[in-house]
Design an enzyme around this catalytic site. Structure first.
Site, PDB file in Angstrom:
ATOM      1  N   GLU A 285       0.918  -1.097  -0.823  1.00  0.00           N
ATOM      2  CA  GLU A 285       0.468   0.153  -0.183  1.00  0.00           C
ATOM      3  C   GLU A 285       0.954   0.965   0.325  1.00  0.00           C
ATOM      4  O   GLU A 285       0.644   2.025  -0.726  1.00  0.00           O
ATOM      5  CB  GLU A 285      -1.139   0.274   1.297  1.00  0.00           C
ATOM      6  CG  GLU A 285      -2.339   0.584   1.358  1.00  0.00           C
ATOM      7  CD  GLU A 285      -3.512   0.723   2.302  1.00  0.00           C
ATOM      8  OE1 GLU A 285      -2.914   1.323   3.067  1.00  0.00           O
ATOM      9  OE2 GLU A 285      -4.315  -0.320   1.882  1.00  0.00           O
ATOM     10  N   GLU A 288       1.838   1.372  -3.309  1.00  0.00           N
ATOM     11  CA  GLU A 288       0.739   2.166  -4.599  1.00  0.00           C
ATOM     12  C   GLU A 288       0.164   3.578  -4.326  1.00  0.00           C
ATOM     13  O   GLU A 288       0.552   4.798  -4.709  1.00  0.00           O
ATOM     14  CB  GLU A 288      -0.232   1.042  -4.259  1.00  0.00           C
ATOM     15  CG  GLU A 288      -0.976   1.673  -4.880  1.00  0.00           C
ATOM     16  CD  GLU A 288      -2.561   0.351  -4.182  1.00  0.00           C
ATOM     17  OE1 GLU A 288      -3.841   0.845  -5.391  1.00  0.00           O
ATOM     18  OE2 GLU A 288      -2.730   0.005  -3.703  1.00  0.00           O
ATOM     19  N   CYS A 305      -8.533  -2.477   3.685  1.00  0.00           N
ATOM     20  CA  CYS A 305      -8.814  -2.955   4.440  1.00  0.00           C
ATOM     21  C   CYS A 305      -9.679  -3.717   5.382  1.00  0.00           C
ATOM     22  O   CYS A 305     -10.270  -4.834   6.034  1.00  0.00           O
ATOM     23  CB  CYS A 305      -7.327  -2.621   5.766  1.00  0.00           C
ATOM     24  SG  CYS A 305      -6.174  -2.495   5.677  1.00  0.00           S
ATOM     25  N   SER A 325      -7.480   1.447  -2.183  1.00  0.00           N
ATOM     26  CA  SER A 325      -6.401   1.393  -3.119  1.00  0.00           C
ATOM     27  C   SER A 325      -6.612  -0.082  -3.661  1.00  0.00           C
ATOM     28  O   SER A 325      -7.694  -1.002  -2.951  1.00  0.00           O
ATOM     29  CB  SER A 325      -5.441   0.996  -1.875  1.00  0.00           C
ATOM     30  OG  SER A 325      -4.472  -0.258  -2.009  1.00  0.00           O
ATOM     31  N   LYS A 364     -15.769  -9.811   7.580  1.00  0.00           N
ATOM     32  CA  LYS A 364     -14.890 -10.497   6.965  1.00  0.00           C
ATOM     33  C   LYS A 364     -15.090 -12.080   6.326  1.00  0.00           C
ATOM     34  O   LYS A 364     -14.490 -12.772   5.789  1.00  0.00           O
ATOM     35  CB  LYS A 364     -13.934 -10.827   7.669  1.00  0.00           C
ATOM     36  CG  LYS A 364     -12.886 -10.395   8.166  1.00  0.00           C
ATOM     37  CD  LYS A 364     -11.507  -9.465   7.693  1.00  0.00           C
ATOM     38  CE  LYS A 364     -11.261  -8.172   7.416  1.00  0.00           C
ATOM     39  NZ  LYS A 364     -10.241  -7.634   6.491  1.00  0.00           N
ATOM     40  N   GLU A 367     -16.290 -11.035   3.228  1.00  0.00           N
ATOM     41  CA  GLU A 367     -15.030 -11.287   1.718  1.00  0.00           C
ATOM     42  C   GLU A 367     -14.578 -12.134   1.886  1.00  0.00           C
ATOM     43  O   GLU A 367     -13.703 -12.406   0.759  1.00  0.00           O
ATOM     44  CB  GLU A 367     -14.079 -10.175   2.635  1.00  0.00           C
ATOM     45  CG  GLU A 367     -13.120  -9.609   2.592  1.00  0.00           C
ATOM     46  CD  GLU A 367     -11.758  -9.473   3.213  1.00  0.00           C
ATOM     47  OE1 GLU A 367     -11.046  -8.122   2.432  1.00  0.00           O
ATOM     48  OE2 GLU A 367     -11.419  -9.227   4.400  1.00  0.00           O
ATOM     49  N   GLU A 372     -13.437 -13.346  -5.629  1.00  0.00           N
ATOM     50  CA  GLU A 372     -12.044 -13.064  -7.051  1.00  0.00           C
ATOM     51  C   GLU A 372     -11.144 -13.855  -5.376  1.00  0.00           C
ATOM     52  O   GLU A 372      -9.681 -13.361  -5.898  1.00  0.00           O
ATOM     53  CB  GLU A 372     -11.824 -11.821  -7.044  1.00  0.00           C
ATOM     54  CG  GLU A 372     -12.441 -10.699  -5.961  1.00  0.00           C
ATOM     55  CD  GLU A 372     -13.742 -10.262  -5.357  1.00  0.00           C
ATOM     56  OE1 GLU A 372     -14.180  -9.250  -4.167  1.00  0.00           O
ATOM     57  OE2 GLU A 372     -14.876 -11.407  -6.214  1.00  0.00           O
ATOM     58  N   CYS A 509     -11.489  -1.877  14.292  1.00  0.00           N
ATOM     59  CA  CYS A 509     -11.869  -3.286  14.501  1.00  0.00           C
ATOM     60  C   CYS A 509     -12.381  -3.094  15.932  1.00  0.00           C
ATOM     61  O   CYS A 509     -12.633  -4.281  16.382  1.00  0.00           O
ATOM     62  CB  CYS A 509     -10.644  -4.317  13.255  1.00  0.00           C
ATOM     63  SG  CYS A 509     -10.614  -3.233  12.518  1.00  0.00           S
TER      64      CYS A 509
END
Length: 580
Positions: A285, A288, A305, A325, A364, A367, A372, A509
């Site tokens: 990151e 990037e 994230c 990102s 999560k 996710e 993908e 979190c």
């Protein structure tokens, strides 16, 4: 400002105009029971529906009882909270609620953490006074993250307040009247067909078991007991300052070593740290970020994230889909590295390596199931458990991590820096990236790694960071309602940021939808936050790029940050999503 003087149970208190009777009573340490009332950490928002009527009080001069949570404390007001009439009406209201509630407490995930159950004990309820029909709704298991059992909905509307007013997602609303009233998505469709982000904040505030997580505990036990599988586990940073609360450790105390010992005792073949992947995320990151700053394109860069906020973006801000990102989250980076680099090292086929994640977050779970994040039909992460689910597994196995000696994570995917640890709190991802970006740009050692201006539980934080003469304008947001404000600024052209960190959950979190319940106590979040920063301070290495195992991963496998191999395994892309 003139204060209002109010008498409650013959005790006087001075309060600011606008203060409710409930708030005034708290100043006097007078307990008034509530169910629908909602105080939210990191937010000034409260639930003002006054729907449960458990908090009614007697106000001198008024014919009807008044809900303490929604009645202003006016000057000269005389209030009684425990008169015979008050107690009788509260009990009737509670009895009516219980008459339409399933009594399957033994199998309910919210048992012993249920506000309705707590009130029933508080009121000494031993039998159901009003027998009759009970509401029946189909169980909604349409998602792989959140379980909806509307038979247990008491119409407190806390979830609606959280979803609409705090998170501004707009999925939940009240339907029906009287006996048939419930809260659900538009047209009572399954949650999977809505624009739900799976942040889990509705689960955090639900007082009963109407909203809980989809559990994968049995799947994990089956994997652990399968001799053909090698089962490894990763643990997110916020879990270590949450799990101890479930076993009597002081709130916010990091239980890292004890948690590792407990996980090893459960039978995992290796116990790893998601913080390792957080360091890896920073390497990609930060690279990037510097690339975008150099080109001046796709700015500001938004951290990626948090899967809850990514879902929010894909549904509600698809025109901004080019600026997050492209880095996968640490959870998914870990899974990708485990199923390739680590699997090859230990000689196990990816399909026989089971990766389990312990996360503070319900998004999560969703996710990990995204298409993908599969390679050759093999998921990067197989099962995701919440902090609460891990506590249940420990109890089921008779393991009390609080009583165990500290143990270390396994290597090579268990070594991490302090930068990886602070991913669990709002501002931590950006601070970790700045530690690496500074030294990459300047070639100088960063002596003070603490970027305190990005820290704190405020919903929106803005600051400028000077990196060797280059001024970076950054913003940090937590809570999707606050994210909306910042994203709308970007859309309108008002924003002039270079980098923005977004976390779906208020506070980050540490307040994820899978953490131990805070019951609205902001002090718990403060202590969890302090616990993570204390862990960071104790680390020998506090910058991601100094992690020796990260360096070895690049030398042996990935090449360099931003390489073709790194992009293949560690980066992703986003999609415009529409409500079904």
């Amino acid at each position: 400002m003139s204060l209002n003087i109010i008498s409650i149970n013959d005790k006087k208190v001075a309060v600011k105009p606008g203060t409710t009777i409930l708030e005034a009573a708290k100043k006097l340490n007078i307990h008034i029971p509530t169910l629908c009332h909602l105080d939210l950490p990191c937010s000034k928002m409260v639930n003002k529906t006054a729907s449960c009527r458990i908090c009614v009080v007697e106000v001198e001069g008024r014919r009807n009882l008044a809900p303490a949570c929604a009645t202003p404390a006016l000057d000269g007001m005389v209030v009684q909270t425990k008169s015979k009439r008050v107690i009788k009406v509260r009990r009737i209201n509670l009895d009516l609620m219980l008459s339409d509630h399933p009594f399957n407490c033994l199998t309910c995930a919210k048992s012993l953490d249920c506000d309705l159950q707590r009130l029933a004990v508080e009121f000494g309820i031993e039998r159901i006074e009003y027998a009759g029909a009970q509401s029946e709704y189909p169980l909604d298991l349409s998602t792989n993250a959140i379980r909806r059992d509307l038979d247990k909905c008491i119409m407190c509307r806390r979830c609606e307040t959280m979803c609409n007013d705090v998170q501004t997602v707009g999925v939940l609303t009240g339907y029906g009247r009287g006996f048939n009233a419930v809260v659900g998505p538009a047209e009572m469709k399954p949650l999977a067909d809505s624009i739900c982000t799976y942040c889990g904040q509705c689960v955090n505030v639900c007082p009963t078991g109407a909203l809980t997580e989809i559990s994968y505990i049995r799947d994990v036990w089956n994997a652990l007991n399968d001799p053909t599988k090698t089962v490894v586990v990763q643990t997110a940073p916020a879990v270590r300052v949450g799990i101890g609360e479930e076993f009597g450790l002081p709130v916010g105390q990091a239980a890292t070593g004890k948690m590792v010992a407990g996980l090893r005792a459960l039978g995992f073949d290796a116990v790893f740290d998601t913080d390792f992947a957080a360091d890896l995320t920073i390497m990609e990151e930060a690279t990037e970020l510097l690339g975008r700053l150099k080109s001046g394109k796709n700015l500001p860069i938004l951290t990626s994230c948090c899967p809850g906020w990514i879902n929010f973006l894909e549904f509600q801000f698809p025109d901004l889909i080019n600026i997050p990102s492209t880095c996968k989250s640490p959870q998914q980076m870990f899974g990708a590295v485990a199923k390739t680099y680590y699997a090859d090292k230990i000689g196990v086929a990816p399909e026989n390596l089971v990766v389990v994640s312990i996360m503070p977050c319900l998004a999560k779970k969703n996710e990990a199931s995204r298409e993908e994040f599969r390679r050759d039909e093999v998921r990067d992460v197989d099962y995701v458990l919440s902090t609460r689910e891990l506590a249940r597994m420990f109890r089921e196995a008779g393991i009390n991590p609080a009583e165990r000696d500290n143990e270390d994570f396994d290597h090579p995917l268990g070594e991490s820096s302090g930068a990886g640890v602070i991913f669990g709190v709002s501002g931590g991802v950006l601070e970790a990236a700045l530690r690496t970006a500074y030294e990459t740009v300047t070639g100088k050692e960063l002596l003070d790694v603490n970027f305190r201006s990005v820290r704190g539980l405020e919903g929106v934080k803005e600051t400028s960071i000077n990196i060797d003469g280059t001024q970076l304008n950054v913003a940090i947001t937590s809570g999707l309602g606050n994210a909306r404000k910042v994203l709308e600024k970007i859309q309108s052209g008002e924003a002039s940021y270079h980098a923005i960190e977004i976390m779906a959950c208020p506070g980050g979190c540490i307040n994820g939808g899978g953490q131990p319940y805070t019951h609205g106590d902001a002090r718990i979040l403060e202590k969890r936050m302090q616990g993570l920063y204390a862990e960071d301070e104790k680390k020998v290495i506090r910058k991601s790029h100094e992690n020796a195992h990260i360096k070895r991963l690049y030398d042996e496998f990935l090449g360099h940050p931003g390489s073709h191999k790194a992009h293949e395994l560690l980066h992703t892309h986003y999609y415009k999503q529409v409500e079904k």
